[in-house]
Motif scaffolding. Sequence first.
Motif, mmCIF file in Angstrom:
data_model
loop_
_atom_site.group_PDB
_atom_site.id
_atom_site.type_symbol
_atom_site.label_atom_id
_atom_site.label_comp_id
_atom_site.label_asym_id
_atom_site.label_seq_id
_atom_site.Cartn_x
_atom_site.Cartn_y
_atom_site.Cartn_z
ATOM 1 N N TYR A 1 -14.619 2.373 -8.805
ATOM 2 C CA TYR A 1 -15.103 2.261 -7.432
ATOM 3 C C TYR A 1 -16.235 3.251 -7.194
ATOM 4 C CZ TYR A 1 -10.779 -0.313 -6.560
ATOM 5 O OH TYR A 1 -9.761 -1.227 -6.600
ATOM 6 N N ARG B 1 -4.053 -5.605 -9.713
ATOM 7 C CA ARG B 1 -4.171 -4.329 -10.417
ATOM 8 C C ARG B 1 -3.982 -3.103 -9.524
ATOM 9 N NH1 ARG B 1 -7.053 -8.176 -12.834
ATOM 10 N NH2 ARG B 1 -7.243 -8.183 -15.104
ATOM 11 N N GLU B 2 -4.140 -3.279 -8.217
ATOM 12 C CA GLU B 2 -4.059 -2.139 -7.322
ATOM 13 C C GLU B 2 -2.649 -1.971 -6.757
ATOM 14 O OE1 GLU B 2 -5.711 0.360 -6.436
ATOM 15 O OE2 GLU B 2 -7.660 -0.032 -7.328
ATOM 16 N N ASP B 3 -2.350 -0.736 -6.404
ATOM 17 C CA ASP B 3 -1.098 -0.435 -5.723
ATOM 18 C C ASP B 3 -1.205 -0.941 -4.285
ATOM 19 O OD1 ASP B 3 1.214 0.527 -4.689
ATOM 20 O OD2 ASP B 3 0.740 2.656 -4.951
ATOM 21 N N ARG C 1 -12.600 4.633 -3.734
ATOM 22 C CA ARG C 1 -11.723 3.470 -3.632
ATOM 23 C C ARG C 1 -11.393 3.137 -2.178
ATOM 24 N NH1 ARG C 1 -5.869 3.469 -6.471
ATOM 25 N NH2 ARG C 1 -5.582 5.195 -5.008
ATOM 26 N N GLN D 1 -8.783 -1.578 -15.286
ATOM 27 C CA GLN D 1 -8.764 -0.803 -14.057
ATOM 28 C C GLN D 1 -10.178 -0.732 -13.491
ATOM 29 O OE1 GLN D 1 -5.975 0.049 -12.797
ATOM 30 N NE2 GLN D 1 -6.772 1.037 -10.952
ATOM 31 N N PRO E 1 -5.090 -5.563 -19.017
ATOM 32 C CA PRO E 1 -5.479 -5.164 -17.663
ATOM 33 C C PRO E 1 -6.666 -4.216 -17.668
ATOM 34 C CG PRO E 1 -3.485 -4.021 -18.346
ATOM 35 C CD PRO E 1 -3.776 -5.035 -19.414
#
Length: 288
Positions: free
Chosen positions: A208, A59-61, A212, A205, A203
């Motif tokens: 955090y 899910r993260e870049d 993050r 997200q 998905p």
Amino acid sequence: MANLKDIKKRISSVKSTQQITKAMKMVAAARFRKAQAAIMAARPYAAKMQQVLASLALREDPAVHPLLQKHERRGRALVLVVSSDRGLCGGFNLNVAKSTAQLVTDNRDGFDSYELLVIGRKGREQLKMRGLIADKVYEDITADATYATAALIGQEVVEGYEQGRFDAVYLVYNAFYSAIRQEVSIDRLLPITPAEADDQTPPVQPLYEPARGEVLASILPKHVEVQIYRALLESAASEHGARMSAMDSSSKNAGEMIDNLTLQYNRVRQAVITTELVEIISGAASVQ
């Protein structure tokens, strides 16, 4: 034909060896129970962390942290090999060395070269027999593996990947299943492998706290340390299980050898007694 003295000496020698193998089996069994309890306690945490990180990588870049980034070039890969410092454990170290040699020889990912970081003296020796020279060896840490030790190795691995010295990191070790079953496992440690996308699950997200960047900077290196620690515990339990099985087989083989030698001893003694009786009877007959 061997004389009685030689056979008796050999029986005594094999009995002494059998006593040693039985004692080594008992020691390995005691250490095995402790190692088994340690890996059973560590597995759930390591598995959940791996699951969370795989989901996070999906899910993260990848640009948010170096450990999520997959290097485009195929330069140098690090292979972290976990073996043992002591022998007499069957094919434990041999199987790890064979799998490592196959990984390097096949080179399915097309890397230019491999760097070998070996944990355990026996692993280095087995690799050397196959024409592979370890670039770095850690000795005398497998007998009592701790998280602090795994953390130091993990920090070295993370630093090398972040600096671009390694384009991938593989972990080769004996996965523990039971006292009589250990299988070599080859895991890609870095870059972190994303989980497979599921079309049926939307998905999510992650949120955090506090930020993050701080969370990823803490949890991603710790993931590497935890997986290395798990591999050390897996290898320790596998080693003691393999040694226990090897010593049990050795004790049984020694028992069979003692039985065969005892039978041979009795036959030779019977032949000697028979020969002496014949000589006595022949001598008495000649006197008459």
